[in-house]
Scaffold this motif. Structure first.
Motif, short mmCIF file in Angstrom:
data_model
loop_
_atom_site.label_atom_id
_atom_site.label_comp_id
_atom_site.label_asym_id
_atom_site.label_seq_id
_atom_site.Cartn_x
_atom_site.Cartn_y
_atom_site.Cartn_z
N ARG A 1 0.83 -1.21 0.00
CA ARG A 1 0.00 0.00 0.00
C ARG A 1 0.87 1.26 0.00
NH1 ARG A 1 -3.37 -2.99 3.61
NH2 ARG A 1 -2.38 -1.99 5.40
N ARG A 2 1.92 1.22 0.80
CA ARG A 2 2.82 2.38 0.85
C ARG A 2 3.49 2.61 -0.51
NH1 ARG A 2 3.86 0.34 6.09
NH2 ARG A 2 5.69 -0.82 5.33
N LYS A 3 3.90 1.51 -1.14
CA LYS A 3 4.53 1.63 -2.45
C LYS A 3 3.55 2.18 -3.48
CE LYS A 3 6.83 -1.04 -6.09
NZ LYS A 3 7.26 -2.40 -6.52
N ALA A 4 2.31 1.68 -3.43
CA ALA A 4 1.29 2.16 -4.36
C ALA A 4 1.00 3.64 -4.13
CB ALA A 4 0.02 1.33 -4.21
N ALA A 5 0.98 4.05 -2.86
CA ALA A 5 0.72 5.46 -2.54
C ALA A 5 1.84 6.35 -3.05
CB ALA A 5 0.55 5.63 -1.03
N ARG A 6 3.09 5.89 -2.90
CA ARG A 6 4.22 6.67 -3.39
C ARG A 6 4.17 6.78 -4.91
NH1 ARG A 6 7.13 3.64 0.48
NH2 ARG A 6 7.88 2.24 -1.17
N GLU A 7 3.86 5.68 -5.57
CA GLU A 7 3.81 5.69 -7.02
C GLU A 7 2.70 6.62 -7.51
OE1 GLU A 7 3.35 1.59 -7.96
OE2 GLU A 7 5.51 1.16 -7.89
N LEU A 8 1.56 6.62 -6.82
CA LEU A 8 0.47 7.52 -7.20
C LEU A 8 0.89 8.97 -7.00
CD1 LEU A 8 -2.43 8.10 -8.03
CD2 LEU A 8 -3.11 7.79 -5.64
N ALA A 9 1.53 9.26 -5.86
CA ALA A 9 1.96 10.63 -5.58
C ALA A 9 2.98 11.10 -6.63
CB ALA A 9 2.56 10.72 -4.19
N ASP A 10 3.90 10.20 -6.99
CA ASP A 10 4.90 10.56 -8.00
C ASP A 10 4.24 10.82 -9.36
OD1 ASP A 10 6.88 10.26 -6.13
OD2 ASP A 10 7.53 8.27 -6.82
N ALA A 11 3.26 9.99 -9.72
CA ALA A 11 2.57 10.16 -11.00
C ALA A 11 1.76 11.46 -11.01
CB ALA A 11 1.66 8.97 -11.26
N GLN A 12 1.12 11.78 -9.90
CA GLN A 12 0.34 13.02 -9.83
C GLN A 12 1.24 14.24 -9.87
OE1 GLN A 12 -1.93 12.27 -6.22
NE2 GLN A 12 -3.75 11.79 -7.42
N ARG A 13 2.39 14.15 -9.24
CA ARG A 13 3.34 15.27 -9.28
C ARG A 13 3.83 15.50 -10.70
NH1 ARG A 13 8.50 14.07 -5.96
NH2 ARG A 13 8.80 12.71 -7.76
N PRO B 1 -4.68 15.98 -6.90
CA PRO B 1 -5.18 16.41 -5.60
C PRO B 1 -5.94 17.72 -5.73
CG PRO B 1 -2.91 15.64 -5.41
CD PRO B 1 -3.23 15.67 -6.88
N GLU B 2 -6.83 17.98 -4.80
CA GLU B 2 -7.80 19.08 -4.92
C GLU B 2 -7.14 20.43 -5.20
OE1 GLU B 2 -11.46 21.10 -2.35
OE2 GLU B 2 -10.41 19.33 -1.62
N GLU B 3 -6.08 20.77 -4.48
CA GLU B 3 -5.46 22.08 -4.65
C GLU B 3 -4.90 22.25 -6.06
OE1 GLU B 3 -2.10 25.04 -2.64
OE2 GLU B 3 -2.33 22.98 -1.90
N GLN B 4 -4.15 21.25 -6.52
CA GLN B 4 -3.58 21.34 -7.86
C GLN B 4 -4.66 21.31 -8.93
OE1 GLN B 4 -2.25 19.67 -5.22
NE2 GLN B 4 -0.30 18.73 -5.81
N ALA B 5 -5.69 20.47 -8.72
CA ALA B 5 -6.77 20.37 -9.70
C ALA B 5 -7.48 21.71 -9.88
CB ALA B 5 -7.76 19.30 -9.27
#
Length: 217
Positions: free
Chosen positions: A6-18, A51-55
């Protein structure tokens, strides 16, 4: 899914969104033209996954660009980025203005791009924010490091655009939301730069030919 997974998936999602944030910000910071306008609906749709702020920040820029016709958008872009020193899209300009030291800084940006295997295809200088954002999307360690090294200029650009009510402030808001919080030293550097502005001495910048502050086509 295990905790580690889960932590790996969260990091990958955060990296992709960035990375997506950087690409979308670069897209809306381009000079308005037919090609950009055709992409804006896709930019808006992609922004909804952030994420909401960036969106909200990216969507705000898109909506304003779509509300203008092509002539209005181009005129606003020129008035914003070509005619105001504190609105420069060239990151090294804030630290060095049109001085000889800036030429050295531009070489450092160009070297960073080459080291990362990043090719500039737009014809822009390597310190143009759109170029740096595309670099950060592909090689985050390199591109983000460049932004952090020029954080004061990046923040002054954001604050200046916000102060002037520019829709493009949203692109800077989205980008800066991905970066670490400003430290005390960074805040002092932004305050000094806001008070003094970029250096004004004008000397040769060979081997780079460039407009002083803007991205006028």
């Amino acid at each position: 899914m295990r905790p580690g997974e889960r932590r790996k998936a969260a990091r990958e999602l955060a990296d992709a969104q960035r990375a997506l944030t950087y690409r979308l910000a670069a897209a809306v910071l381009e000079y308005p033209g037919e090609e950009q306008r055709a992409l804006l609906p896709d930019v808006r749709q992609a922004a909804a996954t952030l994420p909401e702020e960036q969106a909200a920040a990216i969507t705000g820029v898109v909506d304003r660009l779509l509300a203008w016709d092509a002539t209005e958008a181009a005129a606003e872009y020129v008035a914003t980025f070509d005619l105001k020193r504190r609105h420069s899209l060239y990151l090294t300009y804030f630290a060095y203005g049109d001085t000889r030291k800036r030429g050295v800084a531009l070489v450092e940006f160009k070297t960073a791009c080459r080291t990362a295997g990043f090719e500039i295809v737009s014809g822009e200088l390597p310190d143009h924010l759109g170029v740096v954002l595309e670099l950060a999307a592909q090689a985050p360690e390199v591109g983000i490091d460049l932004m952090l090294r020029h954080r004061a200029g990046l923040e002054l650009l954001r604050l200046s655009l916000l102060e002037d009510g520019s829709p493009w402030a949203g692109a800077l808001t989205a980008v800066c939301a991905t970066l670490p919080a400003l430290s005390g030293d960074d805040r002092e550097a932004v305050a000094r730069l806001a008070a003094q502005g970029p250096p004004e001495e004008e000397v040769g910048l060979d081997p780079f030919a460039m407009p002083s502050t803007g991205a006028h086509r």
